[in-house]
Design a protein around this motif. Structure first.
Motif, PDB file in Angstrom:
ATOM      1  N   ALA A 223     -10.762  -3.444  -0.074  1.00 30.21           N
ATOM      2  CA  ALA A 223     -11.666  -2.523  -0.764  1.00 30.21           C
ATOM      3  C   ALA A 223     -12.975  -3.223  -1.140  1.00 30.21           C
ATOM      4  CB  ALA A 223     -10.984  -1.968  -2.013  1.00 30.21           C
ATOM      5  N   ILE A 224     -12.861  -4.464  -1.620  1.00 30.93           N
ATOM      6  CA  ILE A 224     -14.069  -5.217  -1.981  1.00 30.93           C
ATOM      7  C   ILE A 224     -14.886  -5.545  -0.734  1.00 30.93           C
ATOM      8  CG2 ILE A 224     -14.922  -7.376  -2.994  1.00 30.93           C
ATOM      9  CD1 ILE A 224     -12.350  -7.331  -4.755  1.00 30.93           C
ATOM     10  N   ALA A 225     -14.199  -5.977   0.327  1.00 33.13           N
ATOM     11  CA  ALA A 225     -14.898  -6.337   1.568  1.00 33.13           C
ATOM     12  C   ALA A 225     -15.633  -5.136   2.151  1.00 33.13           C
ATOM     13  CB  ALA A 225     -13.900  -6.898   2.577  1.00 33.13           C
ATOM     14  N   ALA A 226     -14.935  -4.010   2.273  1.00 31.83           N
ATOM     15  CA  ALA A 226     -15.553  -2.839   2.898  1.00 31.83           C
ATOM     16  C   ALA A 226     -16.676  -2.276   2.037  1.00 31.83           C
ATOM     17  CB  ALA A 226     -14.489  -1.778   3.167  1.00 31.83           C
ATOM     18  N   SER A 227     -16.531  -2.328   0.707  1.00 32.99           N
ATOM     19  CA  SER A 227     -17.604  -1.825  -0.151  1.00 32.99           C
ATOM     20  C   SER A 227     -18.837  -2.717  -0.077  1.00 32.99           C
ATOM     21  CB  SER A 227     -17.126  -1.708  -1.600  1.00 32.99           C
ATOM     22  OG  SER A 227     -16.800  -2.969  -2.139  1.00 32.99           O
ATOM     23  N   ASN A 228     -18.663  -3.929   0.458  1.00 29.69           N
ATOM     24  CA  ASN A 228     -19.793  -4.864   0.618  1.00 29.69           C
ATOM     25  C   ASN A 228     -20.199  -5.052   2.076  1.00 29.69           C
ATOM     26  OD1 ASN A 228     -20.624  -6.287  -2.080  1.00 29.69           O
ATOM     27  ND2 ASN A 228     -18.399  -6.040  -2.182  1.00 29.69           N
ATOM     28  N   GLY A 229     -19.746  -4.145   2.952  1.00 23.24           N
ATOM     29  CA  GLY A 229     -20.272  -4.170   4.317  1.00 23.24           C
ATOM     30  C   GLY A 229     -19.283  -4.278   5.439  1.00 23.24           C
ATOM     31  N   ALA A 230     -18.002  -4.646   5.184  1.00 23.07           N
ATOM     32  CA  ALA A 230     -17.018  -4.673   6.269  1.00 23.07           C
ATOM     33  C   ALA A 230     -16.806  -3.253   6.794  1.00 23.07           C
ATOM     34  CB  ALA A 230     -15.701  -5.272   5.796  1.00 23.07           C
ATOM     35  N   ASP A 231     -16.548  -3.135   8.082  1.00 27.12           N
ATOM     36  CA  ASP A 231     -16.512  -1.829   8.732  1.00 27.12           C
ATOM     37  C   ASP A 231     -15.125  -1.398   9.189  1.00 27.12           C
ATOM     38  OD1 ASP A 231     -19.560  -1.584   8.976  1.00 27.12           O
ATOM     39  OD2 ASP A 231     -19.177  -3.492   9.966  1.00 27.12           O
ATOM     40  N   PHE A 232     -14.194  -2.348   9.259  1.00 28.14           N
ATOM     41  CA  PHE A 232     -12.918  -2.106   9.925  1.00 28.14           C
ATOM     42  C   PHE A 232     -11.885  -2.989   9.226  1.00 28.14           C
ATOM     43  CE2 PHE A 232     -11.108  -2.208  14.602  1.00 28.14           C
ATOM     44  CZ  PHE A 232     -10.144  -1.270  14.254  1.00 28.14           C
ATOM     45  N   LEU A 233     -10.795  -2.389   8.739  1.00 28.04           N
ATOM     46  CA  LEU A 233      -9.765  -3.131   8.034  1.00 28.04           C
ATOM     47  C   LEU A 233      -8.488  -3.191   8.853  1.00 28.04           C
ATOM     48  CD1 LEU A 233     -10.083  -1.623   4.414  1.00 28.04           C
ATOM     49  CD2 LEU A 233     -11.267  -3.619   5.366  1.00 28.04           C
ATOM     50  N   CYS A 234      -7.958  -4.384   9.036  1.00 30.50           N
ATOM     51  CA  CYS A 234      -6.649  -4.535   9.658  1.00 30.50           C
ATOM     52  C   CYS A 234      -5.594  -4.450   8.568  1.00 30.50           C
ATOM     53  CB  CYS A 234      -6.548  -5.874  10.383  1.00 30.50           C
ATOM     54  SG  CYS A 234      -4.991  -6.058  11.292  1.00 30.50           S
ATOM     55  N   TYR A 235      -4.634  -3.566   8.762  1.00 33.94           N
ATOM     56  CA  TYR A 235      -3.632  -3.401   7.712  1.00 33.94           C
ATOM     57  C   TYR A 235      -2.792  -4.656   7.563  1.00 33.94           C
ATOM     58  CZ  TYR A 235       0.909  -2.504  10.151  1.00 33.94           C
ATOM     59  OH  TYR A 235       2.091  -2.602  10.833  1.00 33.94           O
ATOM     60  N   VAL A 236      -2.259  -4.814   6.364  1.00 35.55           N
ATOM     61  CA  VAL A 236      -1.279  -5.856   6.063  1.00 35.55           C
ATOM     62  C   VAL A 236      -0.091  -5.153   5.423  1.00 35.55           C
ATOM     63  CG1 VAL A 236      -0.787  -7.897   4.647  1.00 35.55           C
ATOM     64  CG2 VAL A 236      -2.987  -7.690   5.827  1.00 35.55           C
ATOM     65  N   THR A 237       1.115  -5.527   5.794  1.00 37.32           N
ATOM     66  CA  THR A 237       2.313  -4.873   5.272  1.00 37.32           C
ATOM     67  C   THR A 237       3.014  -5.755   4.247  1.00 37.32           C
ATOM     68  OG1 THR A 237       3.992  -5.756   6.785  1.00 37.32           O
ATOM     69  CG2 THR A 237       2.609  -3.949   7.615  1.00 37.32           C
ATOM     70  N   PRO A 238       4.010  -5.211   3.529  1.00 36.63           N
ATOM     71  CA  PRO A 238       4.787  -6.049   2.606  1.00 36.63           C
ATOM     72  C   PRO A 238       5.528  -7.181   3.311  1.00 36.63           C
ATOM     73  CG  PRO A 238       5.185  -3.715   2.183  1.00 36.63           C
ATOM     74  CD  PRO A 238       4.410  -3.790   3.453  1.00 36.63           C
ATOM     75  N   ALA A 239       5.700  -7.047   4.639  1.00 36.63           N
ATOM     76  CA  ALA A 239       6.438  -8.063   5.397  1.00 36.63           C
ATOM     77  C   ALA A 239       5.567  -9.229   5.843  1.00 36.63           C
ATOM     78  CB  ALA A 239       7.098  -7.413   6.619  1.00 36.63           C
ATOM     79  N   GLU A 240       4.272  -9.166   5.564  1.00 37.80           N
ATOM     80  CA  GLU A 240       3.354 -10.242   5.988  1.00 37.80           C
ATOM     81  C   GLU A 240       3.883 -11.599   5.533  1.00 37.80           C
ATOM     82  OE1 GLU A 240      -0.431 -11.500   7.725  1.00 37.80           O
ATOM     83  OE2 GLU A 240       0.727  -9.657   7.814  1.00 37.80           O
ATOM     84  N   HIS A 241       3.820 -12.581   6.429  1.00 37.93           N
ATOM     85  CA  HIS A 241       4.297 -13.948   6.197  1.00 37.93           C
ATOM     86  C   HIS A 241       5.823 -14.073   6.193  1.00 37.93           C
ATOM     87  CE1 HIS A 241       0.342 -13.886   3.910  1.00 37.93           C
ATOM     88  NE2 HIS A 241       0.114 -14.819   4.840  1.00 37.93           N
ATOM     89  N   LEU A 242       6.552 -12.961   6.351  1.00 32.80           N
ATOM     90  CA  LEU A 242       8.004 -13.001   6.193  1.00 32.80           C
ATOM     91  C   LEU A 242       8.773 -12.602   7.457  1.00 32.80           C
ATOM     92  CD1 LEU A 242       8.149 -11.357   2.647  1.00 32.80           C
ATOM     93  CD2 LEU A 242       8.362 -13.792   3.189  1.00 32.80           C
TER      94      LEU A 242
END
Length: 437
Positions: A315-334
Motif C-alpha cells: 500500500a505504501i509502495a503503490a501510493s508512492n508510485g509502484a504500479d503493480f503488486l505481486c501478491y504474498v501469501t501466509p505461506a511465504e517463506h514456509l
C-alpha cells in the motif's frame, strides 16, 4: 500501417484494439494512454499468441494491478491442482498470473494456462531451464537459456522476468559489500551461480540484443528482474540493489530503442521508512518505467502472516508510485501456498492496491468506498455484502452471530451509532432498553 509491439504502434500513432480496451477499462482518454505507451510509462503486456487475453495496462495514472504466483515444482508437481488454483485466481479477477514452474510438465501447464486465462501471463524462463534440458545448471549453455525464453514467448506468455542486471560488474559490487542474506532471488541466485561456476558473463546480459529480438517478435514485455532485491530489512537500499537498478535503467533504454515494453521489478524486504524513497529512485533511474514490487515486506518476524507484512508495504509502495503488486501469501517463506493461502494473499494485495489507488486519486477509485459508506449508513446488509471485497467472508461473519434486531449487529446491538443517528435525524425517539414505539 504495420507495427511490431504495442510501443511501436503507439510511437507510430496507431491506436490498437488493446489500447482501446485498456482505455475503456480505466476510463482514460485513449490518446493519453497512447502517449504514455510511446514514452514507456505504461505497458500493455499482450503476446500476439495469447488469444484469450483481456488486456490490461500497467503504469502511470492507471489502477494498481496485482499478480498471483503459482506453478509446479519437484515437491508439488500436480498440474491439475495448479490449474484449479489458477481458475480460482481468475474468479477473483486478478490481472496477472505468473507461472513459476520449475519441474515436470512445465510446457503442458504453461500452454493450458495461456489458453484458459484472460489475465496476462508471466514466467521466469531460467526456472524452467534445468528441468527443460535435464541438465545441471553449470552445463546449460547461454544459447540454451535464450532458447527457453524463445519457447515461452512462442507459448504466448505476455511478460517474462529476466535477471539481466546481475552482470559481472554488479556481482563484483555484491562481493565487496557483504549482506546478511546474500542473493535471495531464485533466478538471480541461479544466474550468479552459473556465472561463478563458468567464469562467464550473465548470458541474458551478454546476449541482450538476441533476447530483444524474441521480445519484439512476439511482443513480450520484459520484466527486468531484481536479482539483488533485499531478502531482509537489514540488506535494503544497499550498494548491490542500487547498482543493479542503474544497470536495469540502461537496459530499459536499450529495450525502448527496439520498441520492446519494459517493467522493472523491485524489493523485497524493506523498512517502512525506506519505501517511498525507493519508489522515487526506481522511477528516476529507470526513466519512468512501470514498477512491479514484491511487497515490500516491512518486517522479517511474521512467518505465517506475510500477506499482512506485504500488504502494508504494498500500500505504501503503490501510493508512492509502484504500479503493480505481486501478491504474498501466509505461506511465504514456509511452503507452496494452497487454495486458502492464495485467497488470503489475493484479498490482502487487493486491499493494498485499492488503498493506494485512493491515495493516488486514480479516477473512480473512491466511488466503491462511497457506495459502501452509503450502504452502511442505511444498514443495507445485502448491499454491503455485494460491495465487499470478499462477500463470502462478510456473509459468513454476519450469519455466525445474528443480532436480536436486524438493523444492528451483535457488537453494538441497539446502541448502534448508525441505527440511532438515522432515528434522531428522522426526528424519532431512541429506545435502547425497551422495544421501539
Amino acid at each position: 500501417m504495420n507495427y511490431t509491439t504495442q510501443m511501436d504502434a503507439a510511437r507510430k500513432g496507431i491506436i490498437t484494439k488493446e489500447m482501446k480496451i485498456v482505455a475503456e477499462k480505466e476510463g482514460l482518454d485513449v490518446i493519453i494512454l497512447q502517449q504514455k505507451l510511446a514514452e514507456g510509462k505504461i505497458v500493455i503486456p499482450a503476446n500476439k499468441n495469447h488469444k484469450s487475453l483481456s488486456p490490461e495496462g500497467v503504469g502511470e495514472g492507471l489502477r494498481t494491478k496485482i499478480n498471483v504466483n503459482l506453478g509446479i515444482s519437484k515437491d508439488c508437481c500436480d498440474v491439475d491442482k495448479e490449474l484449479k488454483k489458477a481458475k480460482a485466481a481468475l474468479d477473483f479477477n486478478v490481472e496477472a498470473i505468473m507461472d513459476l514452474s520449475s519441474y515436470g510438465k512445465t510446457e503442458e501447464f504453461r500452454t493450458k494456462l495461456v489458453d484458459m486465462s484472460p489475465a496476462m501471463i508471466g514466467t521466469v524462463p531460467i526456472y524452467d531451464a534445468v528441468g527443460f534440458y535435464d541438465k545441471e545448471l553449470k552445463d546449460i549453455t547461454a544459447e540454451e537459456f535464450l532458447e527457453v525464453a524463445r519457447k515461452h514467448a512462442e507459448n504466448g506468455v505476455d511478460f517474462m522476468t529476466i535477471h539481466a542486471g546481475i552482470n559481472r560488474k554488479t556481482a563484483e559490487v555484491f562481493k565487496r559489500n557483504k549482506r546478511l542474506n546474500h542473493i535471495v532471488s531464485r533466478g538471480g541466485s541461479l544466474l550468479y551461480a552459473w556465472m561463478e561456476l563458468n567464469n562467464r558473463e550473465n548470458p541474458f546480459f551478454e546476449y541482450y540484443d538476441q533476447l530483444l529480438d524474441i521480445c519484439e517478435k512476439y511482443d513480450v514485455t520484459l520484466s527486468l528482474g531484481d536479482a539483488c532485491r533485499p531478502g531482509s530489512i537489514n540488506d535494503s537500499t544497499d550498494a548491490s540493489q542500487i547498482k543493479e537498478l542503474i544497470v536495469l535503467g540502461e537496459l530499459t533504454k536499450r529495450a525502448w530503442e527496439r520498441n520492446v515494453q519494459v517493467m522493472i521489478e523491485g524489493p523485497g524486504h524493506m523498512a517502512i521508512n525506506e519505501i517511498a524513497a525507493n519508489m522515487v529512485i526506481e522511477k528516476k533511474l529507470c526513466h519512468g518505467a512501470p514498477f512491479y514490487v514484491l511487497g515490500p515486506i516491512v518486517t522479517d518476524i511474521a512467518p505465517g502472516y506475510d500477506h499482512i507484512t506485504s500488504a502494508i508495504g504494498g500500500a505504501i509502495a503503490a501510493s508512492n508510485g509502484a504500479d503493480f503488486l505481486c501478491y504474498v501469501t501466509p505461506a511465504e517463506h514456509l511452503r507452496l501456498p494452497d487454495l486458502e493461502d492464495m485467497k488470503e494473499g489475493i484479498i490482502a494485495t487487493k486491499i493494498a492496491a485499492h488503498a493506494a489507488d485512493i491515495a493516488k486519486n486514480v479516477p473512480g477509485s473512491k466511488k466503491w468506498d462511497y457506495e459502501m459508506s452509503k450502504a452502511r449508513q442505511k444498514l443495507d446488509w445485502e448491499k454491503m455484502f455485494s460491495l465487499a471485497i470478499d462477500p463470502e467472508k462478510a456473509r459468513k461473519y454476519r450469519k455466525e452471530s445474528l443480532p436480536e434486531h436486524e438493523d444492528s449487529c451483535t457488537m453494538c446491538g441497539k446502541m448502534c451509532s448508525m441505527r440511532n443517528m438515522n432515528k434522531v435525524m428522522e426526528g424519532k425517539n431512541i429506545n435502547i432498553l425497551r422495544e421501539d414505539d
